[in-house]
Design a protein around this motif. Structure first.
Motif, mmCIF file in Angstrom:
data_model
loop_
_atom_site.group_PDB
_atom_site.id
_atom_site.type_symbol
_atom_site.label_atom_id
_atom_site.label_comp_id
_atom_site.label_asym_id
_atom_site.label_seq_id
_atom_site.Cartn_x
_atom_site.Cartn_y
_atom_site.Cartn_z
ATOM 1 N N LEU A 87 0.766 -1.519 -0.138
ATOM 2 C CA LEU A 87 0.069 -0.066 -0.195
ATOM 3 C C LEU A 87 1.036 1.185 -0.100
ATOM 4 O O LEU A 87 1.705 1.561 0.672
ATOM 5 C CB LEU A 87 -0.829 -0.063 1.327
ATOM 6 C CG LEU A 87 -2.436 -1.100 1.049
ATOM 7 C CD1 LEU A 87 -2.311 -1.263 2.980
ATOM 8 C CD2 LEU A 87 -3.335 0.068 -0.031
ATOM 9 N N THR A 88 0.195 2.077 -0.978
ATOM 10 C CA THR A 88 1.797 3.585 -1.219
ATOM 11 C C THR A 88 0.673 4.760 -0.272
ATOM 12 O O THR A 88 1.447 5.751 0.094
ATOM 13 C CB THR A 88 1.851 3.837 -2.746
ATOM 14 O OG1 THR A 88 1.112 3.480 -3.231
ATOM 15 C CG2 THR A 88 2.316 2.622 -3.342
ATOM 16 N N ARG A 89 -0.278 4.587 -0.166
ATOM 17 C CA ARG A 89 -1.492 5.739 0.827
ATOM 18 C C ARG A 89 -1.585 4.227 1.959
ATOM 19 O O ARG A 89 -1.939 3.658 1.966
ATOM 20 C CB ARG A 89 -2.068 6.136 -0.253
ATOM 21 C CG ARG A 89 -2.075 6.453 -1.495
ATOM 22 C CD ARG A 89 -0.901 8.129 -2.035
ATOM 23 N NE ARG A 89 -0.640 7.825 -3.168
ATOM 24 C CZ ARG A 89 -1.138 8.957 -4.051
ATOM 25 N NH1 ARG A 89 -2.340 9.409 -3.413
ATOM 26 N NH2 ARG A 89 -0.580 9.394 -5.545
ATOM 27 N N ALA A 90 -1.728 5.611 3.098
ATOM 28 C CA ALA A 90 -1.722 5.177 4.247
ATOM 29 C C ALA A 90 -3.636 5.238 3.837
ATOM 30 O O ALA A 90 -3.615 6.346 3.640
ATOM 31 C CB ALA A 90 -1.483 6.511 5.275
ATOM 32 N N VAL A 91 -3.866 4.503 4.594
ATOM 33 C CA VAL A 91 -4.759 3.422 5.019
ATOM 34 C C VAL A 91 -5.104 4.133 6.895
ATOM 35 O O VAL A 91 -5.660 3.665 7.171
ATOM 36 C CB VAL A 91 -5.287 2.514 4.785
ATOM 37 C CG1 VAL A 91 -6.961 1.537 4.266
ATOM 38 C CG2 VAL A 91 -4.556 1.800 3.763
ATOM 39 N N VAL B 287 -9.835 1.159 2.490
ATOM 40 C CA VAL B 287 -9.628 0.591 0.983
ATOM 41 C C VAL B 287 -10.104 0.871 0.068
ATOM 42 O O VAL B 287 -11.696 -0.249 0.149
ATOM 43 C CB VAL B 287 -8.373 0.201 0.766
ATOM 44 C CG1 VAL B 287 -8.819 -1.206 1.535
ATOM 45 C CG2 VAL B 287 -7.520 0.159 -0.205
ATOM 46 N N GLN C 67 -6.451 0.628 -7.867
ATOM 47 C CA GLN C 67 -6.622 1.164 -5.902
ATOM 48 C C GLN C 67 -7.727 3.147 -6.299
ATOM 49 O O GLN C 67 -6.892 3.970 -6.806
ATOM 50 C CB GLN C 67 -6.011 1.422 -4.894
ATOM 51 C CG GLN C 67 -6.019 2.476 -4.042
ATOM 52 C CD GLN C 67 -4.701 1.887 -2.605
ATOM 53 O OE1 GLN C 67 -3.208 1.822 -3.597
ATOM 54 N NE2 GLN C 67 -4.597 2.492 -1.405
ATOM 55 N N VAL D 190 -8.032 6.523 -4.781
ATOM 56 C CA VAL D 190 -7.721 7.512 -3.644
ATOM 57 C C VAL D 190 -9.454 9.065 -4.329
ATOM 58 O O VAL D 190 -9.230 8.549 -4.717
ATOM 59 C CB VAL D 190 -6.590 8.734 -4.126
ATOM 60 C CG1 VAL D 190 -6.323 9.337 -2.767
ATOM 61 C CG2 VAL D 190 -5.069 8.088 -3.879
ATOM 62 N N ASP E 27 -12.043 11.539 -1.867
ATOM 63 C CA ASP E 27 -11.900 12.504 -1.274
ATOM 64 C C ASP E 27 -12.673 12.737 0.003
ATOM 65 O O ASP E 27 -13.290 11.850 -0.054
ATOM 66 C CB ASP E 27 -11.535 14.048 -2.389
ATOM 67 C CG ASP E 27 -13.116 14.416 -2.648
ATOM 68 O OD1 ASP E 27 -13.970 13.683 -2.224
ATOM 69 O OD2 ASP E 27 -13.044 15.011 -3.540
ATOM 70 N N GLU F 202 -7.120 9.978 -7.725
ATOM 71 C CA GLU F 202 -6.439 9.638 -8.707
ATOM 72 C C GLU F 202 -7.343 8.019 -8.260
ATOM 73 O O GLU F 202 -7.269 7.285 -8.050
ATOM 74 C CB GLU F 202 -5.225 9.850 -7.369
ATOM 75 C CG GLU F 202 -3.783 9.295 -8.653
ATOM 76 C CD GLU F 202 -2.800 9.721 -7.695
ATOM 77 O OE1 GLU F 202 -1.361 9.330 -7.933
ATOM 78 O OE2 GLU F 202 -2.530 10.152 -6.298
ATOM 79 N N LEU G 110 -5.157 4.863 -8.976
ATOM 80 C CA LEU G 110 -4.212 4.227 -9.099
ATOM 81 C C LEU G 110 -3.872 2.921 -9.458
ATOM 82 O O LEU G 110 -4.232 1.995 -9.673
ATOM 83 C CB LEU G 110 -2.802 3.746 -8.108
ATOM 84 C CG LEU G 110 -3.097 4.906 -6.718
ATOM 85 C CD1 LEU G 110 -2.078 4.913 -5.227
ATOM 86 C CD2 LEU G 110 -2.580 6.057 -6.823
#
Length: 201
Positions: A112-116, A122, A141, A143, A145, A152, A154
């Motif tokens: 996971l490149t983004r904190a959840v 997710v 995945q 992203v 708002d 985004e 991914l």
């Protein structure tokens, strides 16, 4: 089919969807809330979820099963082809995971490149796309708002074979996925789903 009403699914130990040569062919994960339509009308599927991951290979996400329109929905019999994507607990951390099975399964896993935020979960999406080279299903995945809008996508994996036979009146079963392959535990895996939605044309 679209549901923004949260729901919880549970999986017992020893449940999985996996196929590996020479003889492993497991199809015993609990399958429910299935949305079914013609494969050629499938546009996208989205799921938002999270869990307290503790056991190796704990998993949740989306399951896509293409089949002949004349066949019965898969229950205890393993289908010939399927795709699952979501989170899998591997090397002691939740990771993005996609498995495609066409004869035998393959598996891609990435961190996971983004904190959840566990409260938000997710969000994964499988969607029909096409370009000058043909058509496919892309897994992303998302992203989001604070209002839930996509900011985004991914890219995780492109799956081309799943749409190859869509002109032959194939149908697609789309379900939320939950499984706990670990057998040396007595507890269930409980997964909270905040969204499960499927768009058909």
């Amino acid at each position: 089919m679209s549901s923004n009403t949260p729901f919880t699914l549970e999986a017992n130990p020893g449940t999985d969807i996996w196929r590996k040569p020479p003889t492993t062919n497991v199809w015993n994960a609990p399958i429910s809330r299935t949305s079914t339509g013609l494969l050629k009308k499938f546009q996208s599927a989205r799921v938002t979820f999270w869990a307290s991951w503790t056991e190796r290979y704990d998993q949740a996400g989306l399951l896509l099963v293409p089949r002949s329109a004349t066949s019965t929905p898969p229950t205890t019999e393993a289908p010939e082809k399927w795709v699952k994507t979501g989170i899998e607990f591997y090397e002691n951390q939740p990771q993005l995971s996609t498995v495609g099975c066409d004869r035998w399964a393959d598996w891609s896993v990435s961190p996971l490149t983004r904190a959840v935020d566990p409260e938000q979960g997710v969000t994964l999406e499988a969607r029909r796309e096409g370009d000058e080279n043909g058509r496919s299903v892309w897994v992303y995945q998302l992203v989001l708002d604070k209002s839930g809008e996509v900011v985004e996508r991914l890219p995780l994996r492109e799956i081309c074979w799943i749409l190859a036979d869509e002109d032959e009146e194939q149908v697609l079963d789309v379900s939320p996925l939950v499984a706990r392959p670990e057998r040396n535990t007595t507890s269930q895996l409980s997964v909270e789903f905040k969204e499960f939605s499927v768009v058909w044309d």
